[in-house]
Scaffold this motif. Sequence first.
Motif, PDB file in Angstrom:
ATOM      1  N   ALA A   6       0.862  -1.187   0.000  1.00  0.00           N
ATOM      2  CA  ALA A   6       0.000   0.000   0.000  1.00  0.00           C
ATOM      3  C   ALA A   6       0.896   1.234   0.000  1.00  0.00           C
ATOM      4  O   ALA A   6       1.793   1.353   0.833  1.00  0.00           O
ATOM      5  CB  ALA A   6      -0.915   0.000   1.218  1.00  0.00           C
ATOM      6  N   LEU A   7       0.664   2.114  -0.966  1.00  0.00           N
ATOM      7  CA  LEU A   7       1.509   3.299  -1.137  1.00  0.00           C
ATOM      8  C   LEU A   7       0.650   4.556  -1.175  1.00  0.00           C
ATOM      9  O   LEU A   7      -0.473   4.532  -1.673  1.00  0.00           O
ATOM     10  CB  LEU A   7       2.297   3.197  -2.445  1.00  0.00           C
ATOM     11  CG  LEU A   7       3.161   1.946  -2.611  1.00  0.00           C
ATOM     12  CD1 LEU A   7       3.613   1.812  -4.058  1.00  0.00           C
ATOM     13  CD2 LEU A   7       4.350   2.008  -1.683  1.00  0.00           C
ATOM     14  N   CYS A   8       1.200   5.661  -0.689  1.00  0.00           N
ATOM     15  CA  CYS A   8       0.545   6.972  -0.744  1.00  0.00           C
ATOM     16  C   CYS A   8       1.465   7.941  -1.475  1.00  0.00           C
ATOM     17  O   CYS A   8       2.683   7.866  -1.334  1.00  0.00           O
ATOM     18  CB  CYS A   8       0.257   7.507   0.656  1.00  0.00           C
ATOM     19  SG  CYS A   8      -0.916   6.521   1.571  1.00  0.00           S
ATOM     20  N   PHE A   9       0.855   8.861  -2.244  1.00  0.00           N
ATOM     21  CA  PHE A   9       1.624   9.788  -3.065  1.00  0.00           C
ATOM     22  C   PHE A   9       1.094  11.202  -2.919  1.00  0.00           C
ATOM     23  O   PHE A   9      -0.106  11.415  -2.789  1.00  0.00           O
ATOM     24  CB  PHE A   9       1.522   9.396  -4.547  1.00  0.00           C
ATOM     25  CG  PHE A   9       2.013   8.013  -4.825  1.00  0.00           C
ATOM     26  CD1 PHE A   9       3.348   7.776  -5.112  1.00  0.00           C
ATOM     27  CD2 PHE A   9       1.146   6.943  -4.784  1.00  0.00           C
ATOM     28  CE1 PHE A   9       3.799   6.499  -5.354  1.00  0.00           C
ATOM     29  CE2 PHE A   9       1.584   5.658  -5.027  1.00  0.00           C
ATOM     30  CZ  PHE A   9       2.913   5.428  -5.318  1.00  0.00           C
ATOM     31  N   SER A  10       1.996  12.168  -2.991  1.00  0.00           N
ATOM     32  CA  SER A  10       1.610  13.577  -3.036  1.00  0.00           C
ATOM     33  C   SER A  10       2.087  14.220  -4.336  1.00  0.00           C
ATOM     34  O   SER A  10       1.922  15.417  -4.531  1.00  0.00           O
ATOM     35  CB  SER A  10       2.193  14.324  -1.834  1.00  0.00           C
ATOM     36  OG  SER A  10       3.597  14.215  -1.832  1.00  0.00           O
ATOM     37  N   ASP A  11       2.668  13.416  -5.226  1.00  0.00           N
ATOM     38  CA  ASP A  11       3.194  13.896  -6.504  1.00  0.00           C
ATOM     39  C   ASP A  11       2.664  13.011  -7.637  1.00  0.00           C
ATOM     40  O   ASP A  11       2.840  11.786  -7.595  1.00  0.00           O
ATOM     41  CB  ASP A  11       4.721  13.841  -6.465  1.00  0.00           C
ATOM     42  CG  ASP A  11       5.354  14.230  -7.782  1.00  0.00           C
ATOM     43  OD1 ASP A  11       4.849  15.154  -8.441  1.00  0.00           O
ATOM     44  OD2 ASP A  11       6.359  13.595  -8.154  1.00  0.00           O
ATOM     45  N   PRO A  12       2.006  13.586  -8.659  1.00  0.00           N
ATOM     46  CA  PRO A  12       1.478  12.784  -9.756  1.00  0.00           C
ATOM     47  C   PRO A  12       2.546  11.993 -10.516  1.00  0.00           C
ATOM     48  O   PRO A  12       2.284  10.888 -10.983  1.00  0.00           O
ATOM     49  CB  PRO A  12       0.814  13.801 -10.690  1.00  0.00           C
ATOM     50  CG  PRO A  12       0.680  15.051  -9.923  1.00  0.00           C
ATOM     51  CD  PRO A  12       1.674  15.007  -8.820  1.00  0.00           C
ATOM     52  N   LEU A  13       3.763  12.533 -10.640  1.00  0.00           N
ATOM     53  CA  LEU A  13       4.823  11.825 -11.356  1.00  0.00           C
ATOM     54  C   LEU A  13       5.244  10.547 -10.627  1.00  0.00           C
ATOM     55  O   LEU A  13       5.480   9.517 -11.252  1.00  0.00           O
ATOM     56  CB  LEU A  13       6.024  12.732 -11.577  1.00  0.00           C
ATOM     57  CG  LEU A  13       5.781  13.933 -12.499  1.00  0.00           C
ATOM     58  CD1 LEU A  13       7.024  14.818 -12.564  1.00  0.00           C
ATOM     59  CD2 LEU A  13       5.346  13.491 -13.868  1.00  0.00           C
ATOM     60  N   SER A  14       5.322  10.609  -9.317  1.00  0.00           N
ATOM     61  CA  SER A  14       5.651   9.414  -8.531  1.00  0.00           C
ATOM     62  C   SER A  14       4.532   8.383  -8.626  1.00  0.00           C
ATOM     63  O   SER A  14       4.792   7.177  -8.709  1.00  0.00           O
ATOM     64  CB  SER A  14       5.879   9.775  -7.066  1.00  0.00           C
ATOM     65  OG  SER A  14       6.963  10.648  -6.940  1.00  0.00           O
ATOM     66  N   PHE A  15       3.294   8.853  -8.625  1.00  0.00           N
ATOM     67  CA  PHE A  15       2.139   7.974  -8.737  1.00  0.00           C
ATOM     68  C   PHE A  15       2.146   7.238 -10.076  1.00  0.00           C
ATOM     69  O   PHE A  15       1.996   6.022 -10.136  1.00  0.00           O
ATOM     70  CB  PHE A  15       0.853   8.786  -8.556  1.00  0.00           C
ATOM     71  CG  PHE A  15      -0.418   8.003  -8.619  1.00  0.00           C
ATOM     72  CD1 PHE A  15      -0.595   6.847  -7.877  1.00  0.00           C
ATOM     73  CD2 PHE A  15      -1.469   8.431  -9.418  1.00  0.00           C
ATOM     74  CE1 PHE A  15      -1.786   6.136  -7.928  1.00  0.00           C
ATOM     75  CE2 PHE A  15      -2.661   7.738  -9.467  1.00  0.00           C
ATOM     76  CZ  PHE A  15      -2.813   6.585  -8.727  1.00  0.00           C
ATOM     77  N   GLN A  16       2.358   7.970 -11.170  1.00  0.00           N
ATOM     78  CA  GLN A  16       2.342   7.326 -12.484  1.00  0.00           C
ATOM     79  C   GLN A  16       3.493   6.340 -12.636  1.00  0.00           C
ATOM     80  O   GLN A  16       3.345   5.303 -13.273  1.00  0.00           O
ATOM     81  CB  GLN A  16       2.325   8.349 -13.616  1.00  0.00           C
ATOM     82  CG  GLN A  16       3.641   8.984 -13.949  1.00  0.00           C
ATOM     83  CD  GLN A  16       3.534  10.042 -15.044  1.00  0.00           C
ATOM     84  OE1 GLN A  16       2.479  10.601 -15.289  1.00  0.00           O
ATOM     85  NE2 GLN A  16       4.637  10.311 -15.694  1.00  0.00           N
ATOM     86  N   ALA A  17       4.633   6.612 -12.035  1.00  0.00           N
ATOM     87  CA  ALA A  17       5.778   5.696 -12.110  1.00  0.00           C
ATOM     88  C   ALA A  17       5.529   4.405 -11.333  1.00  0.00           C
ATOM     89  O   ALA A  17       6.077   3.351 -11.673  1.00  0.00           O
ATOM     90  CB  ALA A  17       7.029   6.379 -11.582  1.00  0.00           C
ATOM     91  N   ALA A  18       4.690   4.458 -10.315  1.00  0.00           N
ATOM     92  CA  ALA A  18       4.429   3.285  -9.483  1.00  0.00           C
ATOM     93  C   ALA A  18       3.421   2.327 -10.102  1.00  0.00           C
ATOM     94  O   ALA A  18       3.296   1.192  -9.659  1.00  0.00           O
ATOM     95  CB  ALA A  18       3.931   3.730  -8.112  1.00  0.00           C
ATOM     96  N   ILE A  19       2.711   2.764 -11.137  1.00  0.00           N
ATOM     97  CA  ILE A  19       1.731   1.901 -11.794  1.00  0.00           C
ATOM     98  C   ILE A  19       2.509   1.008 -12.761  1.00  0.00           C
ATOM     99  O   ILE A  19       2.937   1.432 -13.824  1.00  0.00           O
ATOM    100  CB  ILE A  19       0.655   2.742 -12.511  1.00  0.00           C
ATOM    101  CG1 ILE A  19      -0.075   3.594 -11.482  1.00  0.00           C
ATOM    102  CG2 ILE A  19      -0.304   1.833 -13.262  1.00  0.00           C
ATOM    103  CD1 ILE A  19      -1.026   4.605 -12.071  1.00  0.00           C
ATOM    104  N   SER A  20       2.699  -0.244 -12.365  1.00  0.00           N
ATOM    105  CA  SER A  20       3.629  -1.125 -13.062  1.00  0.00           C
ATOM    106  C   SER A  20       3.044  -1.836 -14.271  1.00  0.00           C
ATOM    107  O   SER A  20       3.780  -2.444 -15.034  1.00  0.00           O
ATOM    108  CB  SER A  20       4.171  -2.162 -12.076  1.00  0.00           C
ATOM    109  OG  SER A  20       3.104  -2.860 -11.479  1.00  0.00           O
ATOM    110  N   THR A  21       1.739  -1.769 -14.490  1.00  0.00           N
ATOM    111  CA  THR A  21       1.127  -2.504 -15.590  1.00  0.00           C
ATOM    112  C   THR A  21       1.011  -1.690 -16.869  1.00  0.00           C
ATOM    113  O   THR A  21       0.635  -2.226 -17.906  1.00  0.00           O
ATOM    114  CB  THR A  21      -0.268  -3.001 -15.195  1.00  0.00           C
ATOM    115  OG1 THR A  21      -1.042  -1.881 -14.760  1.00  0.00           O
ATOM    116  CG2 THR A  21      -0.176  -4.026 -14.086  1.00  0.00           C
TER     117      THR A  21
END
Length: 80
Positions: A6-21
Amino acid sequence: MARSTALCFSDPLSFQAAISTADLQLLPTARGQFRAELTKVCMDQLWMQRFYQNLPLVNAGAMKPGRRVFTFFTSAEPQA
C-alpha cells in the motif's frame, strides 16, 4: 506466494511511475494538493491494483506487452 503493498503519493509523477502494468502520463485537471493511493496485491500471474486520487486526471498511455486489464468500478455514484 501472495504479497501486497500500500503506497501513498503527493506527486502525480511518482504515482504514475508506481503503476507497473502500464506506461502512463497523468495530468491533474484541477487545482489543489494532489493525493493518491495505490494498493497492489501480487500473486504468481495475477496482479490486482486499486487506485484512488483526490483530483480529476487526464491519463494517456499504453498497457505493457503481455498484460490484460479488467476494470471494476468500486462506487455506484458517478464521478464529478
